[in-house]
Scaffold this active site. Structure first.
Site, PDB file in Angstrom:
ATOM      1  N   GLU A  57     -14.143 -39.574   5.302  1.00 33.79           N
ATOM      2  CA  GLU A  57     -13.820 -39.484   3.884  1.00 33.79           C
ATOM      3  C   GLU A  57     -14.386 -40.651   3.085  1.00 33.79           C
ATOM      4  O   GLU A  57     -14.865 -40.465   1.954  1.00 33.79           O
ATOM      5  CB  GLU A  57     -12.302 -39.398   3.698  1.00 33.79           C
ATOM      6  CG  GLU A  57     -11.703 -38.051   4.040  1.00 33.79           C
ATOM      7  CD  GLU A  57     -11.621 -37.787   5.537  1.00 33.79           C
ATOM      8  OE1 GLU A  57     -11.465 -36.612   5.928  1.00 33.79           O
ATOM      9  OE2 GLU A  57     -11.723 -38.756   6.318  1.00 33.79           O
ATOM     10  N   HIS A 126      -0.735 -32.201   6.174  1.00 34.30           N
ATOM     11  CA  HIS A 126      -1.474 -31.221   5.385  1.00 34.30           C
ATOM     12  C   HIS A 126      -0.683 -30.769   4.157  1.00 34.30           C
ATOM     13  O   HIS A 126      -0.927 -29.691   3.626  1.00 34.30           O
ATOM     14  CB  HIS A 126      -1.809 -29.984   6.231  1.00 34.30           C
ATOM     15  CG  HIS A 126      -2.720 -30.254   7.381  1.00 34.30           C
ATOM     16  ND1 HIS A 126      -2.263 -30.736   8.582  1.00 34.30           N
ATOM     17  CD2 HIS A 126      -4.060 -30.131   7.512  1.00 34.30           C
ATOM     18  CE1 HIS A 126      -3.274 -30.880   9.416  1.00 34.30           C
ATOM     19  NE2 HIS A 126      -4.381 -30.519   8.792  1.00 34.30           N
TER      20      HIS A 126
END
Length: 334
Positions: A57, A126
């Site tokens: 990321e 998540h």
């Protein structure tokens, strides 16, 4: 269109108009994204404009900052908002400050897309809602749509903006609206009036809220999935509530909020992030500052609990109809 299709359409429209727009991220190319939001774009625009990255990321956003500094308009995807934290330094220290540290010589027209929020049994890795982290950072804009129509118009505005935008997509309503009850099926967007999405280019300005429902008794401030939860509670309880979908947290449409609270005299803020230091705290403070003499009751906050996101207890954590209904009752009894 459902929200995924509207997002795909927004990117497609922008890429067709501007060859400098680049889409990058994990699995966004051949696979079309884990939720298929970028499906077909690599096939249409090629591997130099839509390409996959390693699972890094900080690298995804670092590359995007470099692209932006050289005149491109990257639209990186972080596969889940829970994984955006390794990229914080690049977002906060580089993207958000580039215009300021260069005295306007460089800009960072980056739109960071990411699914966020709970309601799909994704567990604590998540399902997080980290919007409060980014609304705290000067130089960033933060956008959270609640309908397909808004998602497309807001995303086009974000991509065409010359400053970095964090664009959080509530994945619980990717395929349809949601009233907060886990045991009810999701209503397809095709049966919802907010699914009418034009095919071409249109913009919804950043910083303009939407009055979803006019009312006189209480103002409910919400965004993303919580707009649908609030709408469901209003329908179930029959309270004459004014429901405001903020749409963008930064810039914030404070004028619409103030006008509503001055009319109703009561305010409830609902979001699914944790309560402490959540964006609801900022909203509550602003309402107190601007509407103190109009308030008939303390501002109520209905939020997630101050705990890590619990996998097995997701629906107890998720702000739902019961807790919002209780808040409405409390504020109306004052």
């Amino acid at each position: 269109m459902n929200m995924i299709q509207a997002i795909n359409s927004a990117i497609d429209v922008c890429m067709g108009r501007d060859p400098d727009i680049i889409v990058t991220g994990e699995d966004v190319g051949y696979f079309g994204g884990v939720f298929k939001a970028t499906e077909g774009l690599q096939r249409k625009y090629g591997k130099t404009r839509v390409f996959d990255t390693p699972i890094t990321e900080c690298g995804i956003i670092g590359v995007a900052v470099g692209m932006a500094a050289y005149g491109l308009r990257p639209v990186p995807e972080i596969q889940f908002a829970d994984y955006i934290y390794p990229a914080l330094d690049q977002i906060v220290s580089e993207a958000a400050r580039l215009r300021y540290r260069s005295a306007g010589e460089f800009t960072a027209p980056i739109t960071v897309r990411s699914p966020f929020g709970g309601g799909i049994f994704g567990g604590q890795t998540h399902s997080q809602s980290p919007e409060g982290i980014f609304t705290h950072v000067a130089g960033l804009k933060t956008v959270i749509p609640s309908t397909p129509y808004d998602a497309k118009g807001l995303l086009i505005s974000a991509i065409e903006d010359n400053d970095p935008v964090i664009f959080f997509e509530p994945k619980r309503i990717y395929n349809g609206p949601f009233d907060g009850h886990y045991d009810r099926p999701v209503t397809p967007w095709a049966k919802h009036p907010a699914s009418a999405v034009p095919e071409g280019h249109y913009r919804i300005p950043l910083g303009k809220a939407s009055v979803v429902r006019a009312g006189e008794a209480v103002t409910i401030l919400a965004y993303g999935t919580m707009v649908h939860v609030a709408a469901g509670v209003i329908a179930d309880t029959g309270v004459d509530a004014e429901l405001i979908d903020l749409r963008t947290l930064v810039p914030l449409d404070i004028e619409t909020i103030v006008a509503s609270v001055e009319k109703t005299g009561r305010c409830i803020v609902v979001h699914e992030a944790t309560k402490t230091s959540g964006f609801g705290a900022e909203l509550s403070a602003l309402v107190q500052e601007h509407c103190f003499h109009s308030l008939e009751a303390p501002v109520q906050r209905v939020t997630g609990w101050d705990t890590p996101y619990p996998h097995s207890l997701e629906w107890a954590y998720f702000p739902g109809p019961v807790r919002l209904g209780e808040a409405i009752k409390r504020v109306m009894e004052e």
